[in-house]
Write a protein that holds these residues in place. Structure first.
Motif, PDB file in Angstrom:
ATOM      1  N   GLU A 139      -0.363  26.999  -1.143  1.00  0.00           N
ATOM      2  CA  GLU A 139      -1.410  26.791  -0.135  1.00  0.00           C
ATOM      3  C   GLU A 139      -1.840  25.326  -0.111  1.00  0.00           C
ATOM      4  OE1 GLU A 139      -4.224  27.372   2.850  1.00  0.00           O
ATOM      5  OE2 GLU A 139      -2.502  28.569   2.236  1.00  0.00           O
ATOM      6  N   ASP A 140      -2.066  24.745  -1.278  1.00  0.00           N
ATOM      7  CA  ASP A 140      -2.450  23.331  -1.322  1.00  0.00           C
ATOM      8  C   ASP A 140      -1.305  22.427  -0.893  1.00  0.00           C
ATOM      9  OD1 ASP A 140      -5.022  23.891  -2.026  1.00  0.00           O
ATOM     10  OD2 ASP A 140      -4.802  23.362  -4.130  1.00  0.00           O
ATOM     11  N   ARG A 186       0.902  23.200   1.377  1.00  0.00           N
ATOM     12  CA  ARG A 186       0.883  23.292   2.835  1.00  0.00           C
ATOM     13  C   ARG A 186      -0.197  22.371   3.411  1.00  0.00           C
ATOM     14  NH1 ARG A 186      -1.965  25.177   6.704  1.00  0.00           N
ATOM     15  NH2 ARG A 186      -3.471  26.226   5.371  1.00  0.00           N
ATOM     16  N   LYS A 187      -1.358  22.370   2.773  1.00  0.00           N
ATOM     17  CA  LYS A 187      -2.444  21.507   3.234  1.00  0.00           C
ATOM     18  C   LYS A 187      -2.076  20.035   3.107  1.00  0.00           C
ATOM     19  CE  LYS A 187      -6.111  24.793   2.164  1.00  0.00           C
ATOM     20  NZ  LYS A 187      -7.248  25.075   1.270  1.00  0.00           N
ATOM     21  N   GLN A 188      -1.288  19.687   2.096  1.00  0.00           N
ATOM     22  CA  GLN A 188      -0.857  18.295   1.921  1.00  0.00           C
ATOM     23  C   GLN A 188       0.027  17.840   3.074  1.00  0.00           C
ATOM     24  OE1 GLN A 188      -3.109  17.082  -0.328  1.00  0.00           O
ATOM     25  NE2 GLN A 188      -1.437  15.758  -0.855  1.00  0.00           N
ATOM     26  N   ILE A 189       0.880  18.718   3.545  1.00  0.00           N
ATOM     27  CA  ILE A 189       1.737  18.379   4.682  1.00  0.00           C
ATOM     28  C   ILE A 189       0.877  18.102   5.907  1.00  0.00           C
ATOM     29  CG2 ILE A 189       3.501  19.246   6.260  1.00  0.00           C
ATOM     30  CD1 ILE A 189       4.652  20.744   3.776  1.00  0.00           C
ATOM     31  N   VAL A 190      -0.093  18.960   6.153  1.00  0.00           N
ATOM     32  CA  VAL A 190      -1.009  18.764   7.275  1.00  0.00           C
ATOM     33  C   VAL A 190      -1.791  17.460   7.102  1.00  0.00           C
ATOM     34  CG1 VAL A 190      -3.025  19.705   8.482  1.00  0.00           C
ATOM     35  CG2 VAL A 190      -1.166  21.220   7.774  1.00  0.00           C
ATOM     36  N   ALA A 191      -2.288  17.227   5.883  1.00  0.00           N
ATOM     37  CA  ALA A 191      -3.052  16.004   5.617  1.00  0.00           C
ATOM     38  C   ALA A 191      -2.191  14.767   5.846  1.00  0.00           C
ATOM     39  CB  ALA A 191      -3.596  16.003   4.193  1.00  0.00           C
ATOM     40  N   GLY A 192      -0.915  14.837   5.447  1.00  0.00           N
ATOM     41  CA  GLY A 192      -0.016  13.699   5.670  1.00  0.00           C
ATOM     42  C   GLY A 192       0.194  13.413   7.144  1.00  0.00           C
ATOM     43  N   LEU A 193       0.316  14.458   7.937  1.00  0.00           N
ATOM     44  CA  LEU A 193       0.456  14.269   9.385  1.00  0.00           C
ATOM     45  C   LEU A 193      -0.813  13.663   9.978  1.00  0.00           C
ATOM     46  CD1 LEU A 193       2.259  17.601  10.266  1.00  0.00           C
ATOM     47  CD2 LEU A 193       3.266  15.315  10.222  1.00  0.00           C
ATOM     48  N   HIS A 194      -1.949  14.144   9.516  1.00  0.00           N
ATOM     49  CA  HIS A 194      -3.221  13.592   9.996  1.00  0.00           C
ATOM     50  C   HIS A 194      -3.381  12.140   9.551  1.00  0.00           C
ATOM     51  CE1 HIS A 194      -5.219  17.802  10.493  1.00  0.00           C
ATOM     52  NE2 HIS A 194      -4.209  17.605  11.302  1.00  0.00           N
ATOM     53  N   MET A 195      -2.920  11.846   8.335  1.00  0.00           N
ATOM     54  CA  MET A 195      -3.024  10.480   7.834  1.00  0.00           C
ATOM     55  C   MET A 195      -2.277   9.518   8.739  1.00  0.00           C
ATOM     56  SD  MET A 195      -1.446   7.919   6.181  1.00  0.00           S
ATOM     57  CE  MET A 195      -2.195   6.449   5.600  1.00  0.00           C
ATOM     58  N   GLY A 196      -1.134   9.960   9.242  1.00  0.00           N
ATOM     59  CA  GLY A 196      -0.365   9.118  10.146  1.00  0.00           C
ATOM     60  C   GLY A 196      -1.123   8.762  11.414  1.00  0.00           C
ATOM     61  N   MET A 197      -2.037   9.627  11.819  1.00  0.00           N
ATOM     62  CA  MET A 197      -2.835   9.370  13.019  1.00  0.00           C
ATOM     63  C   MET A 197      -4.160   8.678  12.701  1.00  0.00           C
ATOM     64  SD  MET A 197      -0.985  10.370  15.482  1.00  0.00           S
ATOM     65  CE  MET A 197      -2.116  10.410  16.847  1.00  0.00           C
ATOM     66  N   ALA A 233       0.837  -1.199   0.000  1.00  0.00           N
ATOM     67  CA  ALA A 233       0.000   0.000   0.000  1.00  0.00           C
ATOM     68  C   ALA A 233       0.873   1.250   0.000  1.00  0.00           C
ATOM     69  CB  ALA A 233      -0.918   0.012   1.218  1.00  0.00           C
ATOM     70  N   LEU A 234       0.618   2.121  -0.948  1.00  0.00           N
ATOM     71  CA  LEU A 234       1.292   3.413  -1.036  1.00  0.00           C
ATOM     72  C   LEU A 234       0.203   4.467  -0.998  1.00  0.00           C
ATOM     73  CD1 LEU A 234       3.841   5.099  -1.451  1.00  0.00           C
ATOM     74  CD2 LEU A 234       3.533   4.796  -3.908  1.00  0.00           C
ATOM     75  N   VAL A 235       0.113   5.174   0.127  1.00  0.00           N
ATOM     76  CA  VAL A 235      -0.981   6.107   0.343  1.00  0.00           C
ATOM     77  C   VAL A 235      -0.718   7.419  -0.379  1.00  0.00           C
ATOM     78  CG1 VAL A 235      -2.350   7.326   2.073  1.00  0.00           C
ATOM     79  CG2 VAL A 235      -1.426   5.065   2.575  1.00  0.00           C
ATOM     80  N   TRP A 236      -1.748   7.901  -1.054  1.00  0.00           N
ATOM     81  CA  TRP A 236      -1.698   9.226  -1.654  1.00  0.00           C
ATOM     82  C   TRP A 236      -3.053   9.882  -1.438  1.00  0.00           C
ATOM     83  CZ3 TRP A 236      -3.146  10.904  -7.027  1.00  0.00           C
ATOM     84  CH2 TRP A 236      -4.165  10.127  -7.545  1.00  0.00           C
ATOM     85  N   SER A 237      -3.108  11.168  -1.573  1.00  0.00           N
ATOM     86  CA  SER A 237      -4.332  11.901  -1.259  1.00  0.00           C
ATOM     87  C   SER A 237      -5.160  12.227  -2.483  1.00  0.00           C
ATOM     88  CB  SER A 237      -3.977  13.207  -0.555  1.00  0.00           C
ATOM     89  OG  SER A 237      -3.245  14.034  -1.429  1.00  0.00           O
ATOM     90  N   GLY A 238      -4.722  11.836  -3.643  1.00  0.00           N
ATOM     91  CA  GLY A 238      -5.401  12.233  -4.861  1.00  0.00           C
ATOM     92  C   GLY A 238      -4.730  13.468  -5.440  1.00  0.00           C
ATOM     93  N   ASP A 239      -5.242  13.934  -6.543  1.00  0.00           N
ATOM     94  CA  ASP A 239      -4.661  15.100  -7.204  1.00  0.00           C
ATOM     95  C   ASP A 239      -4.991  16.377  -6.438  1.00  0.00           C
ATOM     96  OD1 ASP A 239      -3.659  13.496  -9.223  1.00  0.00           O
ATOM     97  OD2 ASP A 239      -5.479  13.655 -10.402  1.00  0.00           O
ATOM     98  N   ILE A 240      -4.049  17.320  -6.444  1.00  0.00           N
ATOM     99  CA  ILE A 240      -4.255  18.603  -5.783  1.00  0.00           C
ATOM    100  C   ILE A 240      -3.920  19.717  -6.774  1.00  0.00           C
ATOM    101  CG2 ILE A 240      -3.726  17.670  -3.506  1.00  0.00           C
ATOM    102  CD1 ILE A 240      -0.988  19.185  -3.756  1.00  0.00           C
ATOM    103  N   HIS A 241      -4.315  20.919  -6.427  1.00  0.00           N
ATOM    104  CA  HIS A 241      -3.973  22.082  -7.244  1.00  0.00           C
ATOM    105  C   HIS A 241      -2.498  22.416  -7.051  1.00  0.00           C
ATOM    106  CE1 HIS A 241      -8.061  23.017  -8.457  1.00  0.00           C
ATOM    107  NE2 HIS A 241      -8.429  22.705  -7.238  1.00  0.00           N
ATOM    108  N   SER A 242      -1.911  23.061  -8.035  1.00  0.00           N
ATOM    109  CA  SER A 242      -0.498  23.449  -7.987  1.00  0.00           C
ATOM    110  C   SER A 242      -0.356  24.821  -7.338  1.00  0.00           C
ATOM    111  CB  SER A 242       0.106  23.468  -9.395  1.00  0.00           C
ATOM    112  OG  SER A 242       0.043  22.187  -9.962  1.00  0.00           O
ATOM    113  N   SER A 243      -0.393  24.851  -6.018  1.00  0.00           N
ATOM    114  CA  SER A 243      -0.205  26.104  -5.285  1.00  0.00           C
ATOM    115  C   SER A 243       0.488  25.798  -3.966  1.00  0.00           C
ATOM    116  CB  SER A 243      -1.549  26.793  -5.025  1.00  0.00           C
ATOM    117  OG  SER A 243      -2.287  26.071  -4.054  1.00  0.00           O
TER     118      SER A 243
END
Length: 89
Positions: free
Chosen positions: A59-60, A62-73, A47-57
């Motif tokens: 801000e997004d 930054r949100k991916q980093i937060v989402a990755g930390l939340h994913m760990g929990m 299993a290789l976890v990804w969040s799906g496609d995101i916008h190229s910014s």
């Protein structure tokens, strides 16, 4: 297997294992499966976890980093799932 509070989040691991076992049965090696949710131990099934496609910014990003930390929990980045709509329906 037990009450939901103990095993409710194990579905993603079983999903990854089913995919992994099926690919092995077909003779595949080095199996990798892109998934949007996982649970402890899912990595042993490729299993290789990804969040799906995101916008190229930034801000997004930054949100991916937060989402990755939340994913760990939480074991998933597939939070929300939908945009818009009426949650009262």
């Amino acid at each position: 297997m037990g009450p939901n509070v103990q095993i409710g989040n194990i579905y993603p691991q079983h999903y990854s294992r089913t995919f992994y076992d099926g690919m092995q049965a077909e003779g595949q090696d080095n199996i990798v499966n892109l998934v949007r949710c996982a649970w402890a131990g899912s990595q042993r099934y490729g299993a290789l976890v990804w969040s799906g496609d995101i916008h190229s910014s930034y801000e997004d990003f930054r949100k991916q980093i937060v989402a990755g930390l939340h994913m760990g929990m939480a074991g998933t980045t597939d939070i929300g799932g939908f945009a818009g709509g009426n949650p009262e329906c």
